[in-house]
Scaffold this motif. Sequence first.
Motif, PDB file in Angstrom:
ATOM      1  N   PHE A  27       0.844  -1.190   0.000  1.00 13.85           N
ATOM      2  CA  PHE A  27       0.000   0.000   0.000  1.00 13.85           C
ATOM      3  C   PHE A  27       0.879   1.240   0.000  1.00 13.85           C
ATOM      4  N   GLY A  28       0.375   2.275  -0.581  1.00 13.01           N
ATOM      5  CA  GLY A  28       1.089   3.534  -0.600  1.00 13.01           C
ATOM      6  C   GLY A  28       0.115   4.660  -0.847  1.00 13.01           C
ATOM      7  N   PRO A  29       0.573   5.883  -0.801  1.00 11.62           N
ATOM      8  CA  PRO A  29      -0.342   7.007  -1.044  1.00 11.62           C
ATOM      9  C   PRO A  29      -0.844   6.988  -2.477  1.00 11.62           C
ATOM     10  N   CYS A  30      -2.093   7.337  -2.657  1.00 11.51           N
ATOM     11  CA  CYS A  30      -2.700   7.396  -3.987  1.00 11.51           C
ATOM     12  C   CYS A  30      -3.356   8.744  -4.188  1.00 11.51           C
ATOM     13  N   ILE A  31      -3.123   9.321  -5.335  1.00 10.98           N
ATOM     14  CA  ILE A  31      -3.786  10.567  -5.690  1.00 10.98           C
ATOM     15  C   ILE A  31      -5.216  10.213  -6.046  1.00 10.98           C
ATOM     16  N   ASP A  32      -6.171  10.793  -5.319  1.00 12.00           N
ATOM     17  CA  ASP A  32      -7.559  10.404  -5.535  1.00 12.00           C
ATOM     18  C   ASP A  32      -8.441  11.558  -5.996  1.00 12.00           C
ATOM     19  N   GLY A  33      -7.875  12.572  -6.601  1.00 14.99           N
ATOM     20  CA  GLY A  33      -8.659  13.611  -7.255  1.00 14.99           C
ATOM     21  C   GLY A  33      -8.964  14.827  -6.410  1.00 14.99           C
ATOM     22  N   PRO A  34      -9.594  15.811  -7.028  1.00 17.97           N
ATOM     23  CA  PRO A  34      -9.821  17.117  -6.398  1.00 17.97           C
ATOM     24  C   PRO A  34     -10.541  17.075  -5.050  1.00 17.97           C
ATOM     25  N   ASP A  35     -11.458  16.156  -4.857  1.00 14.99           N
ATOM     26  CA  ASP A  35     -12.185  16.095  -3.594  1.00 14.99           C
ATOM     27  C   ASP A  35     -11.664  14.978  -2.684  1.00 14.99           C
ATOM     28  N   GLY A  36     -10.510  14.400  -3.017  1.00 13.28           N
ATOM     29  CA  GLY A  36      -9.982  13.284  -2.260  1.00 13.28           C
ATOM     30  C   GLY A  36      -9.072  13.698  -1.122  1.00 13.28           C
ATOM     31  N   VAL A  37      -8.578  12.690  -0.432  1.00 14.60           N
ATOM     32  CA  VAL A  37      -7.653  12.919   0.674  1.00 14.60           C
ATOM     33  C   VAL A  37      -6.324  13.442   0.156  1.00 14.60           C
ATOM     34  N   VAL A  38      -5.829  12.874  -0.941  1.00 13.96           N
ATOM     35  CA  VAL A  38      -4.597  13.328  -1.591  1.00 13.96           C
ATOM     36  C   VAL A  38      -4.993  13.781  -3.003  1.00 13.96           C
ATOM     37  N   PRO A  39      -5.382  15.049  -3.164  1.00 16.05           N
ATOM     38  CA  PRO A  39      -5.927  15.508  -4.439  1.00 16.05           C
ATOM     39  C   PRO A  39      -4.906  15.673  -5.566  1.00 16.05           C
ATOM     40  N   ASP A  40      -3.625  15.787  -5.243  1.00 11.03           N
ATOM     41  CA  ASP A  40      -2.589  15.964  -6.264  1.00 11.03           C
ATOM     42  C   ASP A  40      -1.252  15.567  -5.650  1.00 11.03           C
ATOM     43  N   HIS A  41      -0.195  15.653  -6.435  1.00 11.13           N
ATOM     44  CA  HIS A  41       1.131  15.337  -5.912  1.00 11.13           C
ATOM     45  C   HIS A  41       1.442  16.261  -4.737  1.00 11.13           C
ATOM     46  N   PRO A  42       1.918  15.719  -3.619  1.00 11.25           N
ATOM     47  CA  PRO A  42       2.208  16.555  -2.452  1.00 11.25           C
ATOM     48  C   PRO A  42       3.168  17.712  -2.743  1.00 11.25           C
ATOM     49  N   TYR A  43       4.167  17.500  -3.589  1.00 13.56           N
ATOM     50  CA  TYR A  43       5.103  18.585  -3.864  1.00 13.56           C
ATOM     51  C   TYR A  43       4.402  19.740  -4.588  1.00 13.56           C
ATOM     52  N   LYS A  44       3.393  19.440  -5.422  1.00 11.88           N
ATOM     53  CA  LYS A  44       2.632  20.500  -6.082  1.00 11.88           C
ATOM     54  C   LYS A  44       1.768  21.244  -5.067  1.00 11.88           C
ATOM     55  N   LEU A  45       1.124  20.492  -4.192  1.00 11.00           N
ATOM     56  CA  LEU A  45       0.259  21.107  -3.187  1.00 11.00           C
ATOM     57  C   LEU A  45       1.054  22.021  -2.260  1.00 11.00           C
ATOM     58  N   LEU A  46       2.245  21.587  -1.855  1.00 11.08           N
ATOM     59  CA  LEU A  46       3.093  22.421  -1.001  1.00 11.08           C
ATOM     60  C   LEU A  46       3.523  23.689  -1.728  1.00 11.08           C
ATOM     61  N   ALA A  47       3.918  23.548  -2.999  1.00 12.10           N
ATOM     62  CA  ALA A  47       4.353  24.708  -3.776  1.00 12.10           C
ATOM     63  C   ALA A  47       3.227  25.718  -3.956  1.00 12.10           C
TER      64      ALA A  47
END
Length: 112
Positions: A63-83
Amino acid sequence: MSWSIGNSTLREFEWQHFIEATPECVGVDPNDALNCLRTANTSTLIQSYNAVEGTSPESPYAFGPCIDGPDGVVPDHPYKLLAEGSFSRIPFIAGTNKDEGMSFGFSAARQL
């Protein structure tokens, strides 16, 4: 930057196997999987995870992190979200102390 573990379709095998290995979830509708997992106890979930780990082509990382879309828990790549500044600003303190309890035990033992 490649983040292959972020692709949820690569993890579908592991997820389905995990659901099937959890007795409370056998035969459950895939859309209701989280509800049945909530009814399982911790020991059962650990056994289910171990069953997946043994058969995963991605072992030992079933198991690992999964990008699950705009309304998800992880909506995009974490590095993009941080930036973008798209993250919760919650103050917290984190740290680690290797062998913290052990060093106290040895100190106390020496004094005796």
